[in-house]
Design an enzyme around this catalytic site. Structure first.
Site, PDB file in Angstrom:
ATOM      1  N   GLY A 365       0.828  -1.107  -0.024  1.00  0.00           N
ATOM      2  CA  GLY A 365       0.169   0.232  -0.106  1.00  0.00           C
ATOM      3  C   GLY A 365       0.877   1.176   0.243  1.00  0.00           C
ATOM      4  N   GLY A 367       0.960   5.059   0.952  1.00  0.00           N
ATOM      5  CA  GLY A 367       0.167   6.038   2.420  1.00  0.00           C
ATOM      6  C   GLY A 367       0.455   7.170   1.323  1.00  0.00           C
ATOM      7  N   SER A 368       0.857   8.697   2.699  1.00  0.00           N
ATOM      8  CA  SER A 368       0.347   9.654   2.658  1.00  0.00           C
ATOM      9  C   SER A 368       2.364  10.059   2.354  1.00  0.00           C
ATOM     10  CB  SER A 368      -0.056  10.792   3.689  1.00  0.00           C
ATOM     11  OG  SER A 368      -1.240  10.380   3.760  1.00  0.00           O
ATOM     12  N   PHE A 369       2.475   9.367   3.633  1.00  0.00           N
ATOM     13  CA  PHE A 369       4.381  10.542   3.487  1.00  0.00           C
ATOM     14  C   PHE A 369       5.919   8.765   3.289  1.00  0.00           C
ATOM     15  CE2 PHE A 369       2.074  12.575   6.437  1.00  0.00           C
ATOM     16  CZ  PHE A 369       2.406  13.418   6.373  1.00  0.00           C
ATOM     17  N   GLY A 370       4.597   7.383   3.225  1.00  0.00           N
ATOM     18  CA  GLY A 370       5.234   6.359   2.485  1.00  0.00           C
ATOM     19  C   GLY A 370       5.350   5.494   2.307  1.00  0.00           C
ATOM     20  N   VAL A 372       3.499   0.539   2.507  1.00  0.00           N
ATOM     21  CA  VAL A 372       4.155  -0.571   3.233  1.00  0.00           C
ATOM     22  C   VAL A 372       4.318  -1.247   2.197  1.00  0.00           C
ATOM     23  CG1 VAL A 372       2.793  -2.016   5.035  1.00  0.00           C
ATOM     24  CG2 VAL A 372       2.286   0.176   4.548  1.00  0.00           C
ATOM     25  N   LYS A 387       6.895  -1.052   6.884  1.00  0.00           N
ATOM     26  CA  LYS A 387       6.275   0.944   6.739  1.00  0.00           C
ATOM     27  C   LYS A 387       6.921   1.410   6.658  1.00  0.00           C
ATOM     28  CE  LYS A 387       2.260   3.738   8.074  1.00  0.00           C
ATOM     29  NZ  LYS A 387       1.365   4.473   8.797  1.00  0.00           N
ATOM     30  N   ASP A 481      -8.778   7.432  13.953  1.00  0.00           N
ATOM     31  CA  ASP A 481      -8.544   7.246  12.206  1.00  0.00           C
ATOM     32  C   ASP A 481      -9.380   5.838  11.721  1.00  0.00           C
ATOM     33  OD1 ASP A 481      -7.937   8.070   9.106  1.00  0.00           O
ATOM     34  OD2 ASP A 481      -5.502   7.433   9.549  1.00  0.00           O
ATOM     35  N   LYS A 483     -10.933   3.164   9.707  1.00  0.00           N
ATOM     36  CA  LYS A 483     -11.314   3.235   8.554  1.00  0.00           C
ATOM     37  C   LYS A 483     -11.074   2.287   7.865  1.00  0.00           C
ATOM     38  CE  LYS A 483      -7.787   5.441   6.371  1.00  0.00           C
ATOM     39  NZ  LYS A 483      -7.088   6.971   5.778  1.00  0.00           N
ATOM     40  N   ASN A 486      -7.720   0.821   7.281  1.00  0.00           N
ATOM     41  CA  ASN A 486      -6.812   0.748   8.441  1.00  0.00           C
ATOM     42  C   ASN A 486      -7.124  -0.706   9.558  1.00  0.00           C
ATOM     43  OD1 ASN A 486      -5.214   3.368   7.579  1.00  0.00           O
ATOM     44  ND2 ASN A 486      -6.077   4.483   9.374  1.00  0.00           N
TER      45      ASN A 486
END
Ligand SMILES: Nc1ncnc2c1ncn2[C@@H]1O[C@H](COP(=O)(O)OP(=O)(O)OP(=O)(O)O)[C@@H](O)[C@H]1O
Length: 738
Positions: A365, A367-370, A372, A387, A481, A483, A486
């Site tokens: 996956g 994400g916003s900063f990196g 996984v 991650k 968070d 959802k 996650n």
């Protein structure tokens, strides 16, 4: 100075030269204040404050996990001693997880946390400390083992646990008064535990020949003792308590013909009456012998210095947390303070890992900063989810504290429905978390694939996530968070919470995709900026259930402003195909007014909703409720291919480290090393994987209820929030101190 202090980025490296510098003085006074607060928080067992002090968000110095209490009855003890005495397991787990040395000695008396736990008779604490590799042979300044303390206080259960760890070596250790642990025992039951252990050891080590000899000897002395302590059998025990000379000692090293300590009379109530005269003579002789040895040692010394504390430890055992085994002595001997007890080195050795320890398998996956990745640990072959967060992106958004929060929470939270952290390390360009791998993708993938989930499966997943939220809320942590992206699904189809970044707020202002993905889950109080608490997670749990049952979050609209307006004001419409009970649960959890929301006081109240009437939460906590399969034939690979892993089959994804390394090397050679490439203090976290012994997967305890935690052996390396260091047969050559 402790390691945390040393590693603090802004700390001047040579304090003596800078002693008069104002920043240095301010830094130290701030540090001292935090150390004191940490000791107080440890004594209260307040893990939230402990965590805040060890990893301060204010950029100031962190409190040291190896500081000492300066005053009061606890003076000389460290945070771990105080946390053990507080009886709050979670605080102890947290301190151990944050690098506190399990064998840290108190300054005055060289008590270790294990001594304290044994004196208090807390078998849970003792178990925890032993799992963290507490040294059972560590002695106080009056030469007492933890086993002496447990025996003297009549904690038979603790005695049994301690004996299971190098029991044979402990049995023969004599304290300053010459007593072995069994001699310190104050009640019959405890003595029985020792005898039972001796008998068992004897059977194991001496084989059948010796066994028959011992049974003959037992018959000769008239003992009917069979290794079992049977409540009221005082007479048989009394016979068994005959002096050692009259019966064979089964444990090799313990054959001590001078031992008259078993000369005690059992009272009907189960207490042992000491033979005061025998005691006194024995103690006197033991001390005289020690004094002789010390004097002859001194005579042999060329420098003629006085007696060392090491050679003369006959001082009476003061500061014992429990009743001293030789409290009746009354003899006063000059107390010579032993030298400052240093932290034991080498007991908390951990495996050092870095990018090269893992092989990239797949991209799971972004994400916003990196990203996984699915990775394989090269040495063990185990699969993990790695991650990888880009420091430059995090630092430029000033969101480092969110990444650190994620690392910190995962480092100490252990729960069957929360992914566990196995390692954390950093490179010049990246912060890396190595997590438990959940091979069945995330819940969003499942919902997208299945269109919507059946009510039974949705109920189990809602209940599993509810247990995780209760655990977090009890620890004053709000997930914020929740959802479907996650929630990840493990091999056994259970749902686990992942992503504790809480960084969505900052991302939202930048309008990224991630923010768009989660806006549908925002609680009305967050949109209204009214302030929020743990009930936002309860609201999101309702949204999650709605999403599972219908395939879309409630109030959904492609236009963001309309979506926000709907969340704030629109009437909640639940489709008619959703059952009445599920609808009532959704309505109760999605109540707009947080105070009226179910679980407003305690999240655990949510368990009482009729939606969970058929759920056995105790069984669920033990992972004994198998989630009904969404799709009977789904295999991890099938379930992943459509919306899951982004990597290409048969081809490893490009390494983010190699990518960054190229860029970094380029900048470095040009002399433009960015500030974001600085090390992040306190990030690294790793452990020595346990040697796999039979049944090591069983008996895992959960932090919440003391029930079985995880059937997956890969998570059994942790136990109740701490790194578990099972005694390895040989230490890994890759290991280093934490
Ligand atoms: N332990 C895990 N096992 C398997 N897959 C995982 C695991 N953790 C995360 N993933 C996958 O990676 C995705 C992104 O993970 P995560 O949400 O932690 O990253 P993030 O950078 O915080 O993303 P975002 O900013 O979108 O929230 C998840 O949606 C999930 O599909």
């Amino acid at each position: 100075m402790d390691s945390l202090t040393q590693s603090f980025v802004g700390f001047p490296s040579e304090p003596s030269r800078l002693r008069k510098a104002k920043p240095w003085r301010l830094w130290w006074s701030e540090k001292r204040r935090k150390d004191e607060r940490l000791l107080q928080a440890a004594a209260e067992g307040n893990s939230r404050i402990i965590l805040e002090l060890i990893h301060p968000n204010d950029g100031g110095p962190p409190a040291g996990v190896h500081s000492y209490c300066k005053s009061g009855a606890s003076s000389g003890r460290g945070p771990l001693h105080l946390a053990v005495a507080s009886g709050v397991v979670e605080a102890v787990e947290l301190l151990l997880g944050q690098g506190a040395d399990v064998n840290f000695c108190s300054r005055k008396t060289r008590l270790t946390p294990l001594h304290v736990a044994s004196a208090y008779g807390s078998s849970e604490m003792v178990d925890l400390l032993l799992e963290a590799r507490a040294d059972t042979l560590s002695k106080t300044d009056d030469l007492q083992l933890a086993l002496h303390y447990a025996a003297a206080n009549g904690h038979a259960e603790v005695v049994k646990m301690l004996l299971q760890h190098e029991g044979t070596s402990q049995l023969c250790v004599r304290n300053a008064s010459g007593q072995r642990p069994i001699d310190s025992a104050s009640d019959l039951h405890t003595v029985c535990v020792f005898r039972e252990f001796e008998a068992r050891r004897g059977h194991e080590t001496m084989g059948s020949r010796r066994n028959s000899a011992s049974s003959e000897a037992s018959t000769a002395t008239g003992s009917s003792y069979d290794g079992q302590c049977t409540g009221g059998s005082d007479i048989s025990v009394a016979v068994h308590l005959l002096p050692c000379q009259t019966r064979p000692c089964l444990v090799g090293d313990c054959q001590d013909s001078q031992d008259g300590y078993a000369d005690r009379t059992p009272l009907a109530s189960g207490f042992l009456l000491r033979n005061a005269r025998t005691d006194a003579v024995h103690r006197l002789m033991h001390r005289t012998r020690q004094l002789d040895e010390a004097l002859s040692e001194e005579r042999e010394r060329p420098d003629g210095r006085t007696l060392s504390a090491k050679s003369f430890k006959a001082a009476s055992p003061k500061d014992s947390p429990g009743r001293s085994p030789s409290a009746s002595s009354g003899t006063s001997t000059p107390k010579i303070r032993t030298p400052f007890a240093r932290m034991r080195q080498g007991s908390s050795r951990v495996e050092k890992v870095g990018p090269n320890s893992f092989e990239l398998v797949n991209l799971l996956g972004r994400g916003s900063f990196g990203e996984v990745f699915q990775v394989k640990h090269k040495r063990t072959g185990k699969a993990y989810a790695m991650k990888v967060l880009q420091k430059s992106r995090i630092m430029s958004s000033n969101l480092l504290r969110y990444a650190v929060t994620e690392r910190n929470i995962l480092a100490y939270i252990r729960h069957p429905y929360i992914v566990s952290l196995h390692y954390a390390f950093q490179t010049p360009s990246h912060l890396v978390l190595v997590l438990q791998y959940c091979p069945r993708g995330n819940l969003q993938h499942l919902i997208t694939r299945e269109k919507r989930l059946c009510e039974d499966l949705s109920r189990v997943y809602t209940a599993e996530i509810l247990l995780a939220l209760i655990h977090l809320h009890e620890r004053h942590t709000v997930f914020r968070d929740l959802k479907p992206d996650n929630v990840v699904i493990d091999e056994a189809h259970h749902a686990l919470l992942t992503d504790f970044g809480l960084s969505k707020e900052g991302v939202g202002q930048r309008g990224t995709k991630s923010f768009c993905g989660s806006v549908a889950f925002l609680a009305p109080e967050i949109l209204l900026r009214k302030g929020h608490n743990h009930t936002v997670d309860i609201y999101n749990l309702g949204v999650l259930l709605y999403d599972m049952l219908t395939g879309l979050p409630p109030f959904y609209h492609h236009d963001r402003e309309t979506l926000f307006a709907n969340i704030k004001h629109a009437r909640l419409e639940v489709p008619l195909y959703v059952s009445r009970i599920a609808r009532s649960f959704i309505e109760a959890t999605m109540e707009r007014e947080p105070a009226k929301r179910i679980g407003g006081h305690h999240t655990s109240d949510v368990k009482g909703h009729v939606f969970f009437a058929d759920v056995d939460f105790a069984q669920l906590m033990r992972r004994e409720v198998p989630p009904p399969e969404a799709h009977p034939s789904d295999e991890p690979s099938l379930s992943w291919n459509r919306h899951g892993p982004l990597g290409l089959a048969g081809r490893a994804p490009e390494s983010p480290f190699a990518r960054a390394d190229r860029g970094w090397r380029g900048r470095y050679t040009r002399g433009q090393n960015s500030s974001s490439e600085r090390g992040v203090s306190g990030w690294d976290f790793s452990f020595v994987p346990p040697t796999r012994s039979s049944g090591s997967c069983s008996g895992q305890q959960s932090a919440v209820s003391g029930q079985n935690e995880d059937s997956d052996c890969s998570t059994s390396t942790y136990r109740r929030g701490i790194m578990v260091h099972r005694r390895p047969s040989s230490q890994s050559s890759h290991s280093q101190d934490v």
